[in-house]
Design a protein around this motif. Structure first.
Motif, PDB file in Angstrom:
ATOM      1  N   SER A  13      -4.163  -1.834   4.000  1.00 53.95           N
ATOM      2  CA  SER A  13      -3.992  -0.711   3.075  1.00 53.95           C
ATOM      3  C   SER A  13      -4.999   0.386   3.417  1.00 53.95           C
ATOM      4  CB  SER A  13      -4.225  -1.176   1.633  1.00 53.95           C
ATOM      5  OG  SER A  13      -5.591  -1.511   1.450  1.00 53.95           O
ATOM      6  N   ARG A  15      -7.241   1.548   1.510  1.00 57.53           N
ATOM      7  CA  ARG A  15      -8.538   1.100   0.996  1.00 57.53           C
ATOM      8  C   ARG A  15      -9.197   0.124   1.968  1.00 57.53           C
ATOM      9  NH1 ARG A  15      -8.514  -0.608  -5.008  1.00 57.53           N
ATOM     10  NH2 ARG A  15      -8.298   1.617  -5.125  1.00 57.53           N
ATOM     11  N   GLU A  16      -8.415  -0.816   2.499  1.00 58.66           N
ATOM     12  CA  GLU A  16      -8.950  -1.788   3.451  1.00 58.66           C
ATOM     13  C   GLU A  16      -9.436  -1.109   4.733  1.00 58.66           C
ATOM     14  OE1 GLU A  16      -6.335  -5.704   2.197  1.00 58.66           O
ATOM     15  OE2 GLU A  16      -5.449  -4.216   3.541  1.00 58.66           O
ATOM     16  N   ASN A  26      -9.896   7.711   0.187  1.00 63.68           N
ATOM     17  CA  ASN A  26      -8.581   7.519   0.809  1.00 63.68           C
ATOM     18  C   ASN A  26      -8.144   8.788   1.525  1.00 63.68           C
ATOM     19  OD1 ASN A  26      -8.352   4.889   0.001  1.00 63.68           O
ATOM     20  ND2 ASN A  26      -6.912   5.295  -1.648  1.00 63.68           N
ATOM     21  N   GLU A  49       4.679   0.284   7.391  1.00 67.77           N
ATOM     22  CA  GLU A  49       3.992   0.308   6.104  1.00 67.77           C
ATOM     23  C   GLU A  49       3.931  -1.062   5.491  1.00 67.77           C
ATOM     24  OE1 GLU A  49       4.494   1.782   1.593  1.00 67.77           O
ATOM     25  OE2 GLU A  49       5.112   3.185   3.133  1.00 67.77           O
ATOM     26  N   ARG A  50       2.900  -1.270   4.736  1.00 63.26           N
ATOM     27  CA  ARG A  50       2.747  -2.460   3.943  1.00 63.26           C
ATOM     28  C   ARG A  50       3.701  -2.310   2.760  1.00 63.26           C
ATOM     29  NH1 ARG A  50      -3.023  -4.308   2.746  1.00 63.26           N
ATOM     30  NH2 ARG A  50      -2.502  -6.367   2.055  1.00 63.26           N
ATOM     31  N   ARG A  55       5.467   4.667   6.006  1.00 64.17           N
ATOM     32  CA  ARG A  55       4.056   4.964   5.798  1.00 64.17           C
ATOM     33  C   ARG A  55       3.898   6.408   5.370  1.00 64.17           C
ATOM     34  NH1 ARG A  55       0.391   7.452   7.820  1.00 64.17           N
ATOM     35  NH2 ARG A  55      -1.764   6.924   7.711  1.00 64.17           N
ATOM     36  N   ARG A  59      -1.851   7.415  -0.245  1.00 68.10           N
ATOM     37  CA  ARG A  59      -1.627   6.171  -0.989  1.00 68.10           C
ATOM     38  C   ARG A  59      -2.730   6.050  -2.008  1.00 68.10           C
ATOM     39  NH1 ARG A  59       0.915   1.367   2.242  1.00 68.10           N
ATOM     40  NH2 ARG A  59       0.158   0.204   0.487  1.00 68.10           N
ATOM     41  N   GLY A  61      -3.507   3.368  -3.738  1.00 68.72           N
ATOM     42  CA  GLY A  61      -4.131   2.051  -3.783  1.00 68.72           C
ATOM     43  C   GLY A  61      -4.006   1.411  -5.153  1.00 68.72           C
ATOM     44  N   ARG A  64      -4.038  -2.678  -7.020  1.00 67.58           N
ATOM     45  CA  ARG A  64      -4.791  -3.645  -6.216  1.00 67.58           C
ATOM     46  C   ARG A  64      -6.014  -4.079  -6.955  1.00 67.58           C
ATOM     47  NH1 ARG A  64      -5.750  -3.940  -0.890  1.00 67.58           N
ATOM     48  NH2 ARG A  64      -4.051  -5.279  -0.653  1.00 67.58           N
TER      49      ARG A  64
END
Length: 64
Positions: A13, A15-16, A26, A49-50, A55, A59, A61, A64
């Motif tokens: 993501s 954030r990750e 972000n 994309e997750r 994508r 995003r 986030g 989460r």
């Protein structure tokens, strides 16, 4: 990013990615990804994309 995708079964993501490269925003992550994509440094797997399949640069986030 490819290692994370292989390990988790989906790309990281925003954030990750930010946590991995020490970016707290972000928006900063999105800017860097856009720069990489324009240089084609993210490769053919960089557009997966997750979750939903497309994508987007922004995003939140959320959830989460």
């Amino acid at each position: 990013m490819r290692e994370a995708a292989d390990r988790q079964g989906c790309p990281p993501s925003m954030r990750e990615i930010g946590q991995a490269v020490h970016l707290s925003s972000n928006s900063s992550v999105a800017h860097q990804l856009t720069a990489l994509e324009s240089k084609d440094a993210s490769g053919p797997g960089g557009r997966q994309e997750r979750g939903a399949g497309r994508r987007t640069a922004r995003r939140s986030g959320a959830g989460r």
